[in-house]
Design a protein around this motif. Structure first.
Motif, PDB file in Angstrom:
ATOM      1  N   MET A  40      -2.485 -26.672 -24.214  1.00  0.00           N
ATOM      2  CA  MET A  40      -2.203 -26.661 -25.652  1.00  0.00           C
ATOM      3  C   MET A  40      -3.394 -26.109 -26.419  1.00  0.00           C
ATOM      4  O   MET A  40      -3.269 -25.266 -27.302  1.00  0.00           O
ATOM      5  N   GLY A  41      -4.617 -26.550 -26.002  1.00  0.00           N
ATOM      6  CA  GLY A  41      -5.820 -26.010 -26.625  1.00  0.00           C
ATOM      7  C   GLY A  41      -5.847 -24.502 -26.520  1.00  0.00           C
ATOM      8  O   GLY A  41      -6.101 -23.807 -27.497  1.00  0.00           O
ATOM      9  N   ARG A  42      -5.521 -23.968 -25.366  1.00  0.00           N
ATOM     10  CA  ARG A  42      -5.590 -22.521 -25.170  1.00  0.00           C
ATOM     11  C   ARG A  42      -4.526 -21.799 -25.997  1.00  0.00           C
ATOM     12  O   ARG A  42      -4.777 -20.721 -26.506  1.00  0.00           O
ATOM     13  N   THR A  43      -3.348 -22.405 -26.108  1.00  0.00           N
ATOM     14  CA  THR A  43      -2.276 -21.783 -26.880  1.00  0.00           C
ATOM     15  C   THR A  43      -2.699 -21.610 -28.336  1.00  0.00           C
ATOM     16  O   THR A  43      -2.583 -20.537 -28.912  1.00  0.00           O
ATOM     17  N   SER A  44      -3.230 -22.685 -28.931  1.00  0.00           N
ATOM     18  CA  SER A  44      -3.572 -22.581 -30.336  1.00  0.00           C
ATOM     19  C   SER A  44      -4.791 -21.681 -30.508  1.00  0.00           C
ATOM     20  O   SER A  44      -4.954 -21.031 -31.526  1.00  0.00           O
ATOM     21  N   ASP A  45      -5.645 -21.596 -29.495  1.00  0.00           N
ATOM     22  CA  ASP A  45      -6.749 -20.634 -29.532  1.00  0.00           C
ATOM     23  C   ASP A  45      -6.209 -19.216 -29.678  1.00  0.00           C
ATOM     24  O   ASP A  45      -6.741 -18.429 -30.462  1.00  0.00           O
ATOM     25  N   ALA A  46      -5.195 -18.896 -28.916  1.00  0.00           N
ATOM     26  CA  ALA A  46      -4.647 -17.533 -28.936  1.00  0.00           C
ATOM     27  C   ALA A  46      -4.133 -17.193 -30.334  1.00  0.00           C
ATOM     28  O   ALA A  46      -4.387 -16.103 -30.856  1.00  0.00           O
ATOM     29  N   ARG A  47      -3.432 -18.134 -30.944  1.00  0.00           N
ATOM     30  CA  ARG A  47      -2.916 -17.893 -32.295  1.00  0.00           C
ATOM     31  C   ARG A  47      -4.065 -17.625 -33.273  1.00  0.00           C
ATOM     32  O   ARG A  47      -4.024 -16.682 -34.066  1.00  0.00           O
ATOM     33  N   GLU A  48      -5.090 -18.477 -33.203  1.00  0.00           N
ATOM     34  CA  GLU A  48      -6.238 -18.303 -34.093  1.00  0.00           C
ATOM     35  C   GLU A  48      -6.940 -16.978 -33.852  1.00  0.00           C
ATOM     36  O   GLU A  48      -7.389 -16.308 -34.787  1.00  0.00           O
ATOM     37  N   LYS A  49      -7.037 -16.624 -32.549  1.00  0.00           N
ATOM     38  CA  LYS A  49      -7.709 -15.355 -32.218  1.00  0.00           C
ATOM     39  C   LYS A  49      -6.952 -14.163 -32.799  1.00  0.00           C
ATOM     40  O   LYS A  49      -7.558 -13.201 -33.280  1.00  0.00           O
ATOM     41  N   ILE A  50      -5.623 -14.230 -32.730  1.00  0.00           N
ATOM     42  CA  ILE A  50      -4.806 -13.138 -33.283  1.00  0.00           C
ATOM     43  C   ILE A  50      -5.019 -13.042 -34.796  1.00  0.00           C
ATOM     44  O   ILE A  50      -5.224 -11.967 -35.355  1.00  0.00           O
ATOM     45  N   ILE A  51      -5.003 -14.197 -35.466  1.00  0.00           N
ATOM     46  CA  ILE A  51      -5.166 -14.203 -36.923  1.00  0.00           C
ATOM     47  C   ILE A  51      -6.543 -13.665 -37.321  1.00  0.00           C
ATOM     48  O   ILE A  51      -6.666 -12.835 -38.237  1.00  0.00           O
ATOM     49  N   THR A  52      -7.582 -14.129 -36.607  1.00  0.00           N
ATOM     50  CA  THR A  52      -8.940 -13.686 -36.936  1.00  0.00           C
ATOM     51  C   THR A  52      -9.093 -12.181 -36.719  1.00  0.00           C
ATOM     52  O   THR A  52      -9.651 -11.464 -37.562  1.00  0.00           O
ATOM     53  N   ALA A  53      -8.567 -11.702 -35.588  1.00  0.00           N
ATOM     54  CA  ALA A  53      -8.669 -10.260 -35.299  1.00  0.00           C
ATOM     55  C   ALA A  53      -7.902  -9.464 -36.354  1.00  0.00           C
ATOM     56  O   ALA A  53      -8.380  -8.429 -36.843  1.00  0.00           O
ATOM     57  N   ALA A  54      -6.715  -9.945 -36.716  1.00  0.00           N
ATOM     58  CA  ALA A  54      -5.895  -9.223 -37.694  1.00  0.00           C
ATOM     59  C   ALA A  54      -6.591  -9.196 -39.051  1.00  0.00           C
ATOM     60  O   ALA A  54      -6.580  -8.181 -39.749  1.00  0.00           O
ATOM     61  N   GLN A  55      -7.196 -10.307 -39.433  1.00  0.00           N
ATOM     62  CA  GLN A  55      -7.891 -10.344 -40.723  1.00  0.00           C
ATOM     63  C   GLN A  55      -9.000  -9.290 -40.766  1.00  0.00           C
ATOM     64  O   GLN A  55      -9.114  -8.530 -41.736  1.00  0.00           O
ATOM     65  N   THR A  56      -9.804  -9.238 -39.703  1.00  0.00           N
ATOM     66  CA  THR A  56     -10.896  -8.256 -39.648  1.00  0.00           C
ATOM     67  C   THR A  56     -10.350  -6.836 -39.702  1.00  0.00           C
ATOM     68  O   THR A  56     -10.828  -5.996 -40.464  1.00  0.00           O
ATOM     69  N   LEU A  57      -9.322  -6.576 -38.886  1.00  0.00           N
ATOM     70  CA  LEU A  57      -8.765  -5.220 -38.834  1.00  0.00           C
ATOM     71  C   LEU A  57      -8.115  -4.826 -40.164  1.00  0.00           C
ATOM     72  O   LEU A  57      -8.256  -3.691 -40.611  1.00  0.00           O
ATOM     73  N   ILE A  58      -7.403  -5.765 -40.786  1.00  0.00           N
ATOM     74  CA  ILE A  58      -6.771  -5.452 -42.076  1.00  0.00           C
ATOM     75  C   ILE A  58      -7.851  -5.163 -43.122  1.00  0.00           C
ATOM     76  O   ILE A  58      -7.723  -4.241 -43.922  1.00  0.00           O
ATOM     77  N   GLU A  59      -8.934  -5.935 -43.109  1.00  0.00           N
ATOM     78  CA  GLU A  59     -10.017  -5.679 -44.076  1.00  0.00           C
ATOM     79  C   GLU A  59     -10.662  -4.320 -43.844  1.00  0.00           C
ATOM     80  O   GLU A  59     -11.035  -3.632 -44.782  1.00  0.00           O
ATOM     81  N   GLN A  60     -10.766  -3.931 -42.565  1.00  0.00           N
ATOM     82  CA  GLN A  60     -11.433  -2.661 -42.262  1.00  0.00           C
ATOM     83  C   GLN A  60     -10.519  -1.462 -42.469  1.00  0.00           C
ATOM     84  O   GLN A  60     -10.952  -0.417 -42.933  1.00  0.00           O
ATOM     85  N   ARG A  61      -9.249  -1.595 -42.096  1.00  0.00           N
ATOM     86  CA  ARG A  61      -8.419  -0.396 -42.010  1.00  0.00           C
ATOM     87  C   ARG A  61      -7.064  -0.530 -42.685  1.00  0.00           C
ATOM     88  O   ARG A  61      -6.238   0.378 -42.561  1.00  0.00           O
ATOM     89  N   GLY A  62      -6.826  -1.639 -43.366  1.00  0.00           N
ATOM     90  CA  GLY A  62      -5.521  -1.801 -44.013  1.00  0.00           C
ATOM     91  C   GLY A  62      -4.477  -2.261 -43.018  1.00  0.00           C
ATOM     92  O   GLY A  62      -4.782  -2.561 -41.864  1.00  0.00           O
ATOM     93  N   TYR A  63      -3.247  -2.293 -43.480  1.00  0.00           N
ATOM     94  CA  TYR A  63      -2.150  -2.871 -42.701  1.00  0.00           C
ATOM     95  C   TYR A  63      -1.331  -1.808 -41.959  1.00  0.00           C
ATOM     96  O   TYR A  63      -1.030  -1.947 -40.780  1.00  0.00           O
ATOM     97  N   SER A  64      -1.013  -0.717 -42.669  1.00  0.00           N
ATOM     98  CA  SER A  64      -0.072   0.274 -42.108  1.00  0.00           C
ATOM     99  C   SER A  64      -0.559   0.871 -40.796  1.00  0.00           C
ATOM    100  O   SER A  64       0.233   1.101 -39.880  1.00  0.00           O
ATOM    101  N   ALA A  65      -1.857   1.138 -40.736  1.00  0.00           N
ATOM    102  CA  ALA A  65      -2.381   1.869 -39.583  1.00  0.00           C
ATOM    103  C   ALA A  65      -2.494   0.997 -38.331  1.00  0.00           C
ATOM    104  O   ALA A  65      -2.774   1.492 -37.251  1.00  0.00           O
ATOM    105  N   LEU A  66      -2.279  -0.306 -38.469  1.00  0.00           N
ATOM    106  CA  LEU A  66      -2.463  -1.211 -37.328  1.00  0.00           C
ATOM    107  C   LEU A  66      -1.207  -1.346 -36.493  1.00  0.00           C
ATOM    108  O   LEU A  66      -0.100  -1.366 -37.013  1.00  0.00           O
ATOM    109  N   GLY A  67      -1.419  -1.491 -35.181  1.00  0.00           N
ATOM    110  CA  GLY A  67      -0.305  -1.787 -34.292  1.00  0.00           C
ATOM    111  C   GLY A  67      -0.529  -3.140 -33.637  1.00  0.00           C
ATOM    112  O   GLY A  67      -1.671  -3.615 -33.543  1.00  0.00           O
ATOM    113  N   VAL A  68       0.563  -3.748 -33.192  1.00  0.00           N
ATOM    114  CA  VAL A  68       0.467  -5.061 -32.548  1.00  0.00           C
ATOM    115  C   VAL A  68      -0.419  -4.981 -31.304  1.00  0.00           C
ATOM    116  O   VAL A  68      -1.253  -5.865 -31.055  1.00  0.00           O
TER     117      VAL A  68
END
Lengths: 206, 206
Positions: free
Chosen positions: A1-29
């Motif tokens: 369970m710890g690892r599962t919620s880690d993955a979610r947080e990691k995705i959110i943190t990475a997405a936040q950084t990428l969106i701040e750097q490059r916006g939303y449209s240019a990003l892929g999953v």
């Protein structure tokens, strides 16, 4: 369970950084998952779509910013002094971001407004709610200052909206010129919009 | 020869529309060519890259807007009256855009600033030049008004930059709320930033 919620947080943190750097449209999953260090299969376990992730990133960013605004604007000080501190904090946050990543990243909500609001109604709606709340928070301060006879505006809500617009406009230029010094006229302009000609001692001394 | 230059113009026109609707990052060359109705091979005959096309679109858009600003700000009227007309024209252009495509598209330069300025230095540089010129044009008007004793600002350049920032911030909200009425406080805020308390008759009557 710890690892599962880690993955979610990691995705959110990475997405936040990428969106701040490059916006939303240019990003892929795939790219978000790679930056987060999680397998692509995990993504759809946590998020229905890239749009759902973007809304989560926006919500988490706003939750943190709202706590900060509430702390600053709810402090034990004169209303205009609290407003001044909000602008100072904004400048400090942009400056810290510039120190850590080399460029002024601006306001995530303003960035997404200009990039996305005409394309994705769910994001437009969420950004409207956030800016409505920001304007409401500033309106409370302006109303309080007016009750003390410190500002001279007929429509506190319109004045609050103009102050937030001024903030977004100056943050846009701080990003364009990669210079947080562009934010320094905020306080003077805010006072002008509020029709303040003489400041109470506690605020003027700042 | 006629057909060749047609293709170039078609590509530029299609790119301008697509950039206004969806930003720059999300666009591909193939999509631009399809919208322009020209074969993809033509694209690289005219433009080295998508970035080169974007710079051309920005330049052409600014050339047209600059002509309009020059016409309005160079008219035979009191300086503050000319400034007021510039805001009116901005509101009219945004309103016309909304009527024709359903949504307020905002300012192309502001949109690209928040989307692209941290990613593409050539675009950042071009946008800086454009905003520098806009601020310079407003500065001239403010200086003229100050010489007539109509405004009370110590630093005309800083005031001009704040006016352009206010314009960009309010246009951002007009886009977010798809409501050109958001632009109506521009003139009042501009006067506040300029420290104008009493307007000359010709301007006040507007």
């Amino acid at each position: 369970m710890g690892r599962t919620s880690d993955a979610r947080e990691k995705i959110i943190t990475a997405a936040q950084t990428l969106i701040e750097q490059r916006g939303y449209s240019a990003l892929g999953v795939a790219e978000i998952c790679k930056a987060a260090g999680v397998p692509k299969g995990s993504f759809y376990y946590f998020f229905e779509s890239k749009e759902a992730l973007a809304l989560t990133v926006v919500d988490e960013h706003w939750a943190a910013q709202r706590r900060e605004w509430t702390r600053i604007l709810g402090a034990d000080a004169a209303p205009l002094e609290r407003l001044r501190r909000l602008f100072e904090a904004t400048e400090e946050i942009q400056h810290a971001g510039q120190q850590s990543c080399g460029t002024v990243s601006g306001c995530m909500f303003g960035n997404l407004t200009l990039e996305m609001s005409n394309q994705t109604e769910s994001i437009r709606g969420r950004l409207q709610e956030i800016f409505d709340t920001q304007v409401g928070m500033i309106d409370e301060i302006v109303t309080e200052a007016r009750e003390r006879g410190e500002v001279a505006v007929a429509d506190t809500h319109a004045a609050a909206a103009s102050i937030v617009a001024q903030l977004e406009g100056q943050v846009l230029f701080a990003k364009l010129y990669n210079d947080t010094g562009r934010l320094s006229p905020l306080w003077t302009n805010c006072l002008a919009i509020l029709g303040v000609t003489a400041l109470p001692q506690a605020v003027a001394g700042a």
